[in-house]
Scaffold this motif. Structure first.
Motif, PDB file in Angstrom:
ATOM      1  N   ASN A 166      51.481  11.140  -3.443  1.00 39.38           N
ATOM      2  CA  ASN A 166      52.704  10.329  -3.392  1.00 39.38           C
ATOM      3  C   ASN A 166      53.612  10.596  -4.595  1.00 39.38           C
ATOM      4  N   TYR A 170      57.191  12.775  -4.190  1.00 38.13           N
ATOM      5  CA  TYR A 170      58.353  11.902  -4.436  1.00 38.13           C
ATOM      6  C   TYR A 170      59.134  12.349  -5.678  1.00 38.13           C
ATOM      7  N   ASN A 192      55.704  16.083   2.365  1.00 33.13           N
ATOM      8  CA  ASN A 192      54.572  15.176   2.324  1.00 33.13           C
ATOM      9  C   ASN A 192      53.675  15.338   3.562  1.00 33.13           C
ATOM     10  N   TRP A 248      50.456   6.744   2.799  1.00 32.20           N
ATOM     11  CA  TRP A 248      49.404   7.682   2.376  1.00 32.20           C
ATOM     12  C   TRP A 248      48.021   7.123   2.683  1.00 32.20           C
TER      13      TRP A 248
END
Ligand code: BG6
Length: 473
Positions: A166, A170, A192, A248
């Motif tokens: 994550n 990001y 992702n 996630w």
């Protein structure tokens, strides 16, 4: 206190780029971080990991210190471009280095925990096909993982697949804080998704090749709180929970994306780029444990709230994000929790948040948990007599360990606790200023000096925690 099992993994953690140095030595090729940190303005005071803390040459000295502390486990990552060359050939010198580290740890009674990916993607893959943005990365990641499983699978039981998926997706594709410094939410979701597929395939391959081992991803979990009991704030907190966490955690543990989270993203005009077969891949790559990296909780408020006073002050960050408008701003706003104290870098200090994280993971996924990172980044002072009085770190860790103990008594299965970090190391965004270790390293951004090691007060304290299995805490 006293709920820790006898073989509890009292450990500490690190990552290749942050400690090894030897950036281009013995056949190691550049990673995206070698490249990125050499572009002026990308890192704090233009610091980099060229030398880092020279673990590559000093690993025996460091493992000796671990032994002295009686450390039970050491989590470290493997540098992908150190072991696989651009031409896809294995680099024997890189492979040998990690054998030496593993053997040395085992010889000293320390359980090695390997992280397969802690952010140092080979630059050659970024150049060839834009790295994580292409599905080609999935096969390359699998080939790399297979090499590691075959080399080290008979020596190493515990493995972490991806570290903080994550964060690297990001920061790399929304916040412009990591390579490749992009701000594009749809590209972030694409990247992702590729990483989620790579993670699931890697775990499934591991189960075939290392049947006696255990593997899980390490997730940077910041449990969400509503800033008040106003129902609108609770919805904001739940929105954040769906998009910042379940996106996630659910994919890892359940094998599918959260229904509400997906719909919220779809309402904003974003989608997950599913292709035929993806759903099965995700369903077939379930972990044996959840790796939890915990530093702080985050509080959220309704996005229509007029109160601006509570907005988080990010001015203490060493490297500033260029992005202040987020696509999720219409769903939730990150807000300061006025009930908590903060670190020098404005991170919430919240030991109970760790217990909340453990309980939430247990209640939603019923998986064992390895706390793969937890620690306090601070500015430490080396005294003239070579001591470092870091009582603030001792206090921080102690309060967190007490909450783990309570979480275990409440039904959570926690198999280990790795502090971040054993030695001071290079911080991606804060250079050498922000220190986390039990071992002080004599260096800053400009001076590499001799990289002498000094034991902080917390070194002796953690040794006592380990020796007593936290009974005396
Ligand atoms: C985690 C990472 O996000 O937090 C580590 O896995 C990192 O690699 C650590 O160093 C602390 O972050 P920072 O920015 O304080 O160094």
């Amino acid at each position: 206190m006293g709920n820790f099992q006898k073989d509890f993994l009292w450990g500490s953690a690190s990552a290749s780029y942050q400690i090894e140095g030897a950036a281009l030595i013995d056949g190691k090729e550049p990673s995206i971080w070698d490249h990125y940190s050499h572009i002026l303005g990308n890192t704090f005071k233009d610091s980099n990991g060229d030398v880092a803390i020279d673990f590559y040459n000093k690993f025996e000295e460091d493992i000796k210190l671990m032994k002295e502390m009686n450390l039970k486990a050491y989590r470290f990552s493997i540098s992908w471009p150190r072991v696989i060359h651009k031409n896809k050939q294995v680099n024997p010198k890189g492979i040998k280095f990690y054998h030496q580290v593993i053997d040395q740890l085992i010889k000293n009674g320390i359980e090695p925990i390997i992280t397969i990916y802690h952010w140092d993607l080979p630059q050659s893959l970024q150049d060839e096909y834009e790295g994580w943005e292409s599905r080609k990365v999935i096969d390359d990641f699998l080939d790399y993982s297979e090499v590691l499983f075959k080399e080290y699978g008979n020596k190493v039981k515990y493995w972490v697949s991806l570290n903080e998926q994550n964060i690297f997706t990001y920061f790399g594709y929304v916040e412009k804080l990591h390579p490749p410094k992009v701000a594009d939410y749809q590209r972030f979701l694409n990247v992702n998704h590729n990483a989620s597929l790579a993670n699931a395939k890697c775990i499934s391959l591991f189960h075939t090749l290392v049947p006696k081992g255990l593997i899980g991803p390490s997730f940077a979990y910041r449990p969400t709180y509503p800033v008040s009991n106003k129902p609108q704030d609770v919805i904001a907190m739940e929105n954040a929970q769906e998009i910042e966490n379940f996106l996630w955690l659910d994919v890892y543990a359940k094998g599918y994306y959260p229904k509400i989270g997906l719909k919220l993203l779809e309402n904003l005009g974003y989608h997950i780029p599913f292709e035929p077969g993806d759903k099965d891949i995700l369903l077939n790559g379930k972990p044996d444990f959840m790796g939890l990296n915990y530093y702080q909780s985050l509080s959220y408020q309704d996005t229509n709230s007029k109160t601006k006073d509570n907005q988080k002050d990010l001015s203490n960050m060493s490297v500033q994000t260029n992005n202040t408008d987020f696509v999720t701003d219409s769903l939730y706003k990150n807000t300061k929790n006025t009930n908590l104290n903060f670190t020098d870098w404005d991170w919430e200090i919240d030991p109970i948040g760790l217990r909340i994280a453990l309980r939430r993971i247990t209640s939603r996924y019923n998986l064992p948990i390895l706390i793969s990172e937890n620690g306090l980044g601070a500015i430490d002072k080396l005294n003239d007599d070579g001591t470092i009085n870091d009582n603030y770190r001792i206090h921080f860790l102690k309060e967190h360990i007490k909450e783990i103990d309570k979480a275990i008594s409440e039904g959570c299965e926690v198999i280990g606790y790795c502090t971040w970090s054993f030695q001071d190391l290079f911080s991606w965004l804060n250079g050498y200023k922000k220190r986390y270790g039990f071992i002080y390293i004599d260096r800053d951004e400009e001076n590499e000096k001799e990289l002498k090691r000094y034991k902080k007060d917390s070194f002796y304290w953690y040794k006592d925690v380990i020796d007593s299995n936290a009974k005396n805490i």
